[in-house]
Write a protein that holds these residues in place. Structure first.
Motif, short mmCIF file in Angstrom:
data_model
loop_
_atom_site.label_atom_id
_atom_site.label_comp_id
_atom_site.label_asym_id
_atom_site.label_seq_id
_atom_site.Cartn_x
_atom_site.Cartn_y
_atom_site.Cartn_z
N GLY A 126 0.80 -1.23 0.00
CA GLY A 126 0.00 0.00 0.00
C GLY A 126 0.83 1.27 0.00
O GLY A 126 0.37 2.34 0.44
N LEU A 127 2.07 1.19 -0.52
CA LEU A 127 2.99 2.34 -0.46
C LEU A 127 3.42 2.82 -1.85
O LEU A 127 4.25 3.73 -1.95
CB LEU A 127 4.23 1.96 0.35
N ALA A 128 2.86 2.22 -2.90
CA ALA A 128 3.36 2.50 -4.26
C ALA A 128 3.22 3.97 -4.65
O ALA A 128 4.04 4.49 -5.41
CB ALA A 128 2.63 1.62 -5.27
N ASP A 129 2.22 4.64 -4.13
CA ASP A 129 1.99 6.03 -4.55
C ASP A 129 3.10 6.99 -4.10
O ASP A 129 3.20 8.11 -4.61
CB ASP A 129 0.64 6.52 -4.00
N LEU A 130 3.94 6.55 -3.17
CA LEU A 130 5.00 7.42 -2.65
C LEU A 130 6.32 7.24 -3.38
O LEU A 130 7.26 8.01 -3.15
CB LEU A 130 5.22 7.11 -1.16
N VAL A 131 6.41 6.21 -4.23
CA VAL A 131 7.73 5.79 -4.73
C VAL A 131 7.80 5.84 -6.26
O VAL A 131 6.90 5.37 -6.95
CB VAL A 131 8.06 4.35 -4.25
N ASP A 132 8.88 6.39 -6.75
CA ASP A 132 9.18 6.46 -8.18
C ASP A 132 10.42 5.57 -8.41
O ASP A 132 11.52 5.91 -7.99
CB ASP A 132 9.46 7.95 -8.50
N ILE A 133 10.20 4.40 -9.04
CA ILE A 133 11.31 3.47 -9.29
C ILE A 133 11.83 3.71 -10.70
O ILE A 133 11.08 3.57 -11.67
CB ILE A 133 10.85 2.00 -9.17
N ARG A 134 13.10 4.06 -10.81
CA ARG A 134 13.69 4.35 -12.12
C ARG A 134 14.62 3.21 -12.54
O ARG A 134 15.54 2.85 -11.79
CB ARG A 134 14.45 5.66 -12.07
N ILE A 135 14.38 2.69 -13.73
CA ILE A 135 15.18 1.56 -14.22
C ILE A 135 16.36 2.08 -15.03
O ILE A 135 16.17 2.86 -15.97
CB ILE A 135 14.31 0.63 -15.08
N GLY A 136 17.55 1.65 -14.64
CA GLY A 136 18.74 2.06 -15.38
C GLY A 136 19.88 2.34 -14.43
O GLY A 136 19.76 2.13 -13.22
N ASP A 137 20.99 2.80 -15.00
CA ASP A 137 22.15 3.09 -14.15
C ASP A 137 21.93 4.38 -13.38
O ASP A 137 21.50 5.40 -13.93
CB ASP A 137 23.42 3.22 -15.00
N ALA A 138 22.27 4.31 -12.11
CA ALA A 138 21.97 5.42 -11.20
C ALA A 138 22.59 6.74 -11.65
O ALA A 138 22.00 7.81 -11.42
CB ALA A 138 22.47 5.07 -9.80
N MET A 139 23.76 6.70 -12.28
CA MET A 139 24.40 7.95 -12.68
C MET A 139 23.55 8.69 -13.72
O MET A 139 23.65 9.91 -13.84
CB MET A 139 25.81 7.68 -13.24
N THR A 140 22.72 7.94 -14.44
CA THR A 140 21.81 8.56 -15.41
C THR A 140 20.44 8.84 -14.79
O THR A 140 19.91 9.94 -14.88
CB THR A 140 21.63 7.62 -16.64
N THR A 141 19.90 7.81 -14.11
CA THR A 141 18.51 7.94 -13.62
C THR A 141 18.37 8.97 -12.50
O THR A 141 17.30 9.55 -12.32
CB THR A 141 17.98 6.59 -13.10
#
Ligand SMILES: C[S@@+](CC[C@H](N)C(=O)[O-])C[C@H]1O[C@@H](n2cnc3c(N)ncnc32)[C@H](O)[C@@H]1O
Length: 231
Positions: free
Chosen positions: A127-142
């Motif tokens: 029940g926490l998905a609305d708070l989180v933005d998951i970015r796929i890829g290398d952290a230096m870019t995302t």
């Protein structure tokens, strides 16, 4: 199974997801580690370790997770950035703190798409998905764009060799008395000592931080954690 590791303090839905993820870790990670080791990869400091561990949970220890929750609550965090999502255990601890602080935004990043998808499902179940933005890829870019500011808390829990680079990337948005928290920065084996440079940077008062280092234990292993406040 995880009673000895994790003291319940959240809603039943969140508790259920955390307990499942810790149980899966106990069951599955030893096999993943054995596979990685047979390929000559021994720990998080080594290049190619994470791709070899693509199916592994690798969560923060339960005690460190609970500490993350308390740090985010006590600092009144509304904006959190995380390097290293995996299946989302630390993300869950931090997202529930945001919820309990009255809301906010957590940006996290993971370069194995299947792990990011599992983390998204786990956050949804909790029940926490609305708070989180998951970015796929290398952290230096995302993490180079559109991070919520001012940043209240940064969690570094992925490739040790990038800790200093990610900190320097995010640092302009980190508020005074903001927190920089990291997992296992002592593991800098194959990465040319860059995690060592990260620890040296945080521990030099001229760079504007004060740091505490602690260790937690799980399943017979010790895990080092460093917690710094920007002063
Ligand atoms: C130790 S695990 C994170 C565990 C997670 N914080 C938890 O408590 O469940 C590190 C994760 O970071 C990911 N990762 C490593 N280097 C990365 C990079 N450069 N960019 C994005 N993700 C990365 C790995 O695939 C791995 O899933």
């Amino acid at each position: 199974m995880t009673d000895h590791l994790f003291r319940p303090q959240f809603t039943p839905a969140i508790q259920r997801v955390l307990e499942r993820l810790y149980s899966e870790t106990i069951e599955q990670d030893p096999f993943r580690r054995a596979e990685a080791q047979s390929a000559g990869l021994n720990h998080d400091g080594e290049h190619e370790f994470y791709p070899a561990m693509a199916g592994a949970r690798m969560p923060v220890t339960p005690e460190f997770g609970a500490l993350l929750y308390v740090l985010a609550r006590s600092s009144g965090a509304r904006h959190i950035v995380e390097f290293g999502t995996s299946f989302g255990v630390s993300t869950l601890f931090l997202a529930v703190a945001l919820r309990d602080n009255g809301g906010g935004r957590l940006v996290t990043t993971e370069f194995v798409p299947q792990k990011a998808a599992s983390a998204a499902a786990n956050l949804h179940e909790a029940g926490l998905a609305d708070l989180v933005d998951i970015r796929i890829g290398d952290a230096m870019t995302t993490l180079a764009r559109d991070v919520p500011q001012p940043i209240d808390l940064i969690l570094l829990d992925a490739s040790k060799g990038l800790y200093l680079d990610i900190l320097r990337l995010l640092e302009p948005g980190l508020r005074q008395r903001g927190l920089v928290v990291s997992d296992r920065a002592d593991l800098d084996g194959g990465d040319g000592g860059r995690a060592g440079a990260y620890l040296a940077y945080l521990s030099n008062p001229a760079n504007g931080y004060r740091m505490a280092s602690i260790t937690t234990e799980a399943l017979g292993q010790n895990f080092a954690h460093d917690i710094a406040v920007r002063v």
